[in-house]
Design a protein around this motif. Structure first.
Motif, PDB file in Angstrom:
ATOM      1  N   PRO A   7       0.821  -1.199   0.000  1.00  0.00           N
ATOM      2  CA  PRO A   7       0.000   0.000   0.000  1.00  0.00           C
ATOM      3  C   PRO A   7       0.857   1.252   0.000  1.00  0.00           C
ATOM      4  CG  PRO A   7       0.078  -0.942   2.192  1.00  0.00           C
ATOM      5  CD  PRO A   7       0.795  -1.906   1.273  1.00  0.00           C
ATOM      6  N   THR A   8       0.249   2.366  -0.372  1.00  0.00           N
ATOM      7  CA  THR A   8       0.999   3.611  -0.422  1.00  0.00           C
ATOM      8  C   THR A   8       1.385   4.082   0.967  1.00  0.00           C
ATOM      9  OG1 THR A   8      -1.102   4.793  -0.494  1.00  0.00           O
ATOM     10  CG2 THR A   8      -0.032   4.345  -2.590  1.00  0.00           C
ATOM     11  N   SER A   9       0.642   3.690   1.985  1.00  0.00           N
ATOM     12  CA  SER A   9       1.011   4.014   3.358  1.00  0.00           C
ATOM     13  C   SER A   9       0.538   2.898   4.260  1.00  0.00           C
ATOM     14  CB  SER A   9       0.367   5.346   3.799  1.00  0.00           C
ATOM     15  OG  SER A   9      -1.031   5.267   3.735  1.00  0.00           O
ATOM     16  N   PRO A  10       1.306   2.579   5.339  1.00  0.00           N
ATOM     17  CA  PRO A  10       0.911   1.485   6.220  1.00  0.00           C
ATOM     18  C   PRO A  10      -0.451   1.735   6.845  1.00  0.00           C
ATOM     19  CG  PRO A  10       3.189   2.133   6.613  1.00  0.00           C
ATOM     20  CD  PRO A  10       2.589   3.171   5.707  1.00  0.00           C
ATOM     21  N   GLY A  11      -1.234   0.675   6.974  1.00  0.00           N
ATOM     22  CA  GLY A  11      -2.513   0.775   7.650  1.00  0.00           C
ATOM     23  C   GLY A  11      -3.597   1.403   6.815  1.00  0.00           C
ATOM     24  N   THR A  12      -3.403   1.522   5.507  1.00  0.00           N
ATOM     25  CA  THR A  12      -4.424   2.103   4.658  1.00  0.00           C
ATOM     26  C   THR A  12      -5.698   1.287   4.744  1.00  0.00           C
ATOM     27  OG1 THR A  12      -2.733   2.885   3.130  1.00  0.00           O
ATOM     28  CG2 THR A  12      -4.979   2.785   2.294  1.00  0.00           C
ATOM     29  N   ALA A  13      -6.835   1.955   4.906  1.00  0.00           N
ATOM     30  CA  ALA A  13      -8.108   1.261   5.007  1.00  0.00           C
ATOM     31  C   ALA A  13      -8.464   0.640   3.661  1.00  0.00           C
ATOM     32  CB  ALA A  13      -9.203   2.242   5.434  1.00  0.00           C
ATOM     33  N   PRO A  14      -9.243  -0.444   3.661  1.00  0.00           N
ATOM     34  CA  PRO A  14      -9.663  -1.035   2.397  1.00  0.00           C
ATOM     35  C   PRO A  14     -10.343  -0.011   1.502  1.00  0.00           C
ATOM     36  CG  PRO A  14     -10.175  -2.507   4.209  1.00  0.00           C
ATOM     37  CD  PRO A  14      -9.694  -1.207   4.820  1.00  0.00           C
ATOM     38  N   LEU A  15     -10.070  -0.093   0.202  1.00  0.00           N
ATOM     39  CA  LEU A  15     -10.566   0.877  -0.743  1.00  0.00           C
ATOM     40  C   LEU A  15     -11.921   0.461  -1.297  1.00  0.00           C
ATOM     41  CD1 LEU A  15      -7.236   1.447  -2.697  1.00  0.00           C
ATOM     42  CD2 LEU A  15      -8.105   2.726  -0.742  1.00  0.00           C
ATOM     43  N   GLU A  16     -12.607   1.415  -1.916  1.00  0.00           N
ATOM     44  CA  GLU A  16     -13.874   1.121  -2.562  1.00  0.00           C
ATOM     45  C   GLU A  16     -13.621   0.256  -3.802  1.00  0.00           C
ATOM     46  OE1 GLU A  16     -16.813   1.901  -1.252  1.00  0.00           O
ATOM     47  OE2 GLU A  16     -15.693   2.734   0.425  1.00  0.00           O
ATOM     48  N   ALA A  17     -14.694  -0.326  -4.312  1.00  0.00           N
ATOM     49  CA  ALA A  17     -14.578  -1.198  -5.477  1.00  0.00           C
ATOM     50  C   ALA A  17     -13.910  -0.463  -6.631  1.00  0.00           C
ATOM     51  CB  ALA A  17     -15.958  -1.692  -5.884  1.00  0.00           C
ATOM     52  N   TYR A 139       0.751  -4.217   6.262  1.00  0.00           N
ATOM     53  CA  TYR A 139      -0.179  -4.390   5.148  1.00  0.00           C
ATOM     54  C   TYR A 139      -1.355  -5.275   5.521  1.00  0.00           C
ATOM     55  CZ  TYR A 139      -1.810  -5.335   0.393  1.00  0.00           C
ATOM     56  OH  TYR A 139      -2.578  -5.451  -0.744  1.00  0.00           O
ATOM     57  N   TYR A 140      -1.068  -6.456   6.048  1.00  0.00           N
ATOM     58  CA  TYR A 140      -2.128  -7.423   6.302  1.00  0.00           C
ATOM     59  C   TYR A 140      -2.894  -7.142   7.590  1.00  0.00           C
ATOM     60  CZ  TYR A 140      -0.370 -10.139   2.412  1.00  0.00           C
ATOM     61  OH  TYR A 140       0.005 -10.530   1.150  1.00  0.00           O
ATOM     62  N   GLY A 141      -2.304  -6.375   8.504  1.00  0.00           N
ATOM     63  CA  GLY A 141      -2.971  -6.101   9.774  1.00  0.00           C
ATOM     64  C   GLY A 141      -4.267  -5.335   9.623  1.00  0.00           C
ATOM     65  N   SER A 142      -4.419  -4.575   8.544  1.00  0.00           N
ATOM     66  CA  SER A 142      -5.664  -3.842   8.309  1.00  0.00           C
ATOM     67  C   SER A 142      -6.539  -4.561   7.283  1.00  0.00           C
ATOM     68  CB  SER A 142      -5.356  -2.422   7.824  1.00  0.00           C
ATOM     69  OG  SER A 142      -4.632  -2.451   6.609  1.00  0.00           O
ATOM     70  N   ARG A 143      -6.194  -5.781   6.968  1.00  0.00           N
ATOM     71  CA  ARG A 143      -6.914  -6.536   5.946  1.00  0.00           C
ATOM     72  C   ARG A 143      -7.381  -7.892   6.461  1.00  0.00           C
ATOM     73  NH1 ARG A 143      -3.617  -2.878   4.043  1.00  0.00           N
ATOM     74  NH2 ARG A 143      -4.134  -1.802   2.094  1.00  0.00           N
ATOM     75  N   GLY A 144      -7.679  -7.960   7.763  1.00  0.00           N
ATOM     76  CA  GLY A 144      -8.298  -9.153   8.332  1.00  0.00           C
ATOM     77  C   GLY A 144      -7.368 -10.098   9.051  1.00  0.00           C
ATOM     78  N   PHE A 145      -6.054  -9.792   9.084  1.00  0.00           N
ATOM     79  CA  PHE A 145      -5.092 -10.680   9.717  1.00  0.00           C
ATOM     80  C   PHE A 145      -4.538 -10.073  11.003  1.00  0.00           C
ATOM     81  CE2 PHE A 145      -5.398 -12.207   5.460  1.00  0.00           C
ATOM     82  CZ  PHE A 145      -5.188 -13.564   5.551  1.00  0.00           C
ATOM     83  N   ALA A 146      -4.061 -10.964  11.890  1.00  0.00           N
ATOM     84  CA  ALA A 146      -3.486 -10.544  13.166  1.00  0.00           C
ATOM     85  C   ALA A 146      -2.250 -11.389  13.443  1.00  0.00           C
ATOM     86  CB  ALA A 146      -4.499 -10.725  14.290  1.00  0.00           C
ATOM     87  N   HIS A 147      -1.369 -10.867  14.282  1.00  0.00           N
ATOM     88  CA  HIS A 147      -0.160 -11.582  14.709  1.00  0.00           C
ATOM     89  C   HIS A 147      -0.584 -12.912  15.330  1.00  0.00           C
ATOM     90  CE1 HIS A 147       3.769 -11.395  17.289  1.00  0.00           C
ATOM     91  NE2 HIS A 147       3.788 -12.365  16.418  1.00  0.00           N
ATOM     92  N   ALA A 148      -0.103 -14.015  14.777  1.00  0.00           N
ATOM     93  CA  ALA A 148      -0.610 -15.334  15.156  1.00  0.00           C
ATOM     94  C   ALA A 148      -0.076 -15.841  16.495  1.00  0.00           C
ATOM     95  CB  ALA A 148      -0.285 -16.343  14.053  1.00  0.00           C
ATOM     96  N   THR A 149       1.170 -15.526  16.824  1.00  0.00           N
ATOM     97  CA  THR A 149       1.787 -16.109  18.025  1.00  0.00           C
ATOM     98  C   THR A 149       1.031 -15.778  19.309  1.00  0.00           C
ATOM     99  OG1 THR A 149       3.944 -16.077  16.940  1.00  0.00           O
ATOM    100  CG2 THR A 149       3.928 -16.311  19.330  1.00  0.00           C
ATOM    101  N   PRO A 150       0.649 -14.509  19.563  1.00  0.00           N
ATOM    102  CA  PRO A 150      -0.089 -14.229  20.796  1.00  0.00           C
ATOM    103  C   PRO A 150      -1.461 -14.891  20.860  1.00  0.00           C
ATOM    104  CG  PRO A 150       0.810 -12.204  19.842  1.00  0.00           C
ATOM    105  CD  PRO A 150       0.951 -13.283  18.815  1.00  0.00           C
ATOM    106  N   LEU A 151      -1.963 -15.370  19.724  1.00  0.00           N
ATOM    107  CA  LEU A 151      -3.276 -16.014  19.685  1.00  0.00           C
ATOM    108  C   LEU A 151      -3.187 -17.520  19.891  1.00  0.00           C
ATOM    109  CD1 LEU A 151      -4.791 -14.013  16.685  1.00  0.00           C
ATOM    110  CD2 LEU A 151      -5.148 -13.628  19.138  1.00  0.00           C
ATOM    111  N   GLY A 152      -1.978 -18.027  20.168  1.00  0.00           N
ATOM    112  CA  GLY A 152      -1.819 -19.435  20.493  1.00  0.00           C
ATOM    113  C   GLY A 152      -1.345 -20.308  19.356  1.00  0.00           C
TER     114      GLY A 152
END
Length: 200
Positions: A7-17, A139-152
């Protein structure tokens, strides 16, 4: 080695269609998909070979493969393929998102974001509980993914930087589904594990 649509900047919100159509990959798309990954990753061999191997691999869960089509031209591709979670109760069939690629001249337009969203919706509809990847947490943190290790969850390789090991928990996920993520054989055979850094 998951994405080449930064993305052009980290944490960019999902764009419109956008103007592209996201659709299921067909056999006629294979050559164009190979070009997408060769150019997106700057690698004419390893990543395209991974896609071809994952298409052919015998698996408990068939792959989900989607392209972004602009005016009849394939400009992006995402693949979800079968993987396993070695959970305490039993082995769980899950999926991994890799690779994701967009042609360089089409990057920065949100095509990768829309491919990810479409892929996760398809996994949700299939009843997949978890989708794993290694890639940029920004990039992926604002697109439905999270750091897996703290989640077990445990990474399959010491070569994967911890922040890059990520998971999307879908509605079929249950609390007992924790444990070690295991890539399918093509990732190991083609040395496509642990190739990314958190900054990528």
């Amino acid at each position: 080695m998951t994405s080449r649509d930064v993305p052009t900047s980290p944490g960019t919100a999902p764009l419109e269609a956008g103007p592209e159509v996201i659709r299921q990959e067909t056999a006629e798309d294979h050559r164009a998909v190979r070009e997408v990954h060769a150019r997106a990753f700057g690698d004419t061999e390893r990543v395209p070979a991974l896609v071809e191997a994952l298409r052919r691999a015998e698996a408990a869960v068939p792959p989900l493969s989607f392209v972004a089509d602009v005016d009849g031209r394939v400009v992006g591709h995402v693949l979800l393929s079968a993987a396993r979670l070695d959970a305490p109760r039993r082995i769980v069939d899950v999926m991994t998102l890799s690779p994701l690629g967009v042609l360089p001249e089409f990057q920065g337009r949100g095509i990768g974001t829309r491919l990810i969203a479409h892929a996760l919706e398809a996994a949700e509809a299939r009843g997949v509980p978890l989708v794993f990847l290694e890639g940029s947490p920004h990039y992926y943190g604002s697109r439905g993914f999270a750091h897996a290790t703290p989640l077990g969850f445990r990474s399959p390789s010491l070569r994967i930087p911890e922040p890059a090991f990520q998971v999307a928990r879908l509605s079929a996920h249950e609390p007992w589904m924790t444990g070690t993520f295991v890539y399918s054989e093509p990732f190991w055979a083609l040395d496509c594990v642990g190739l990314r850094t958190p900054e990528d």
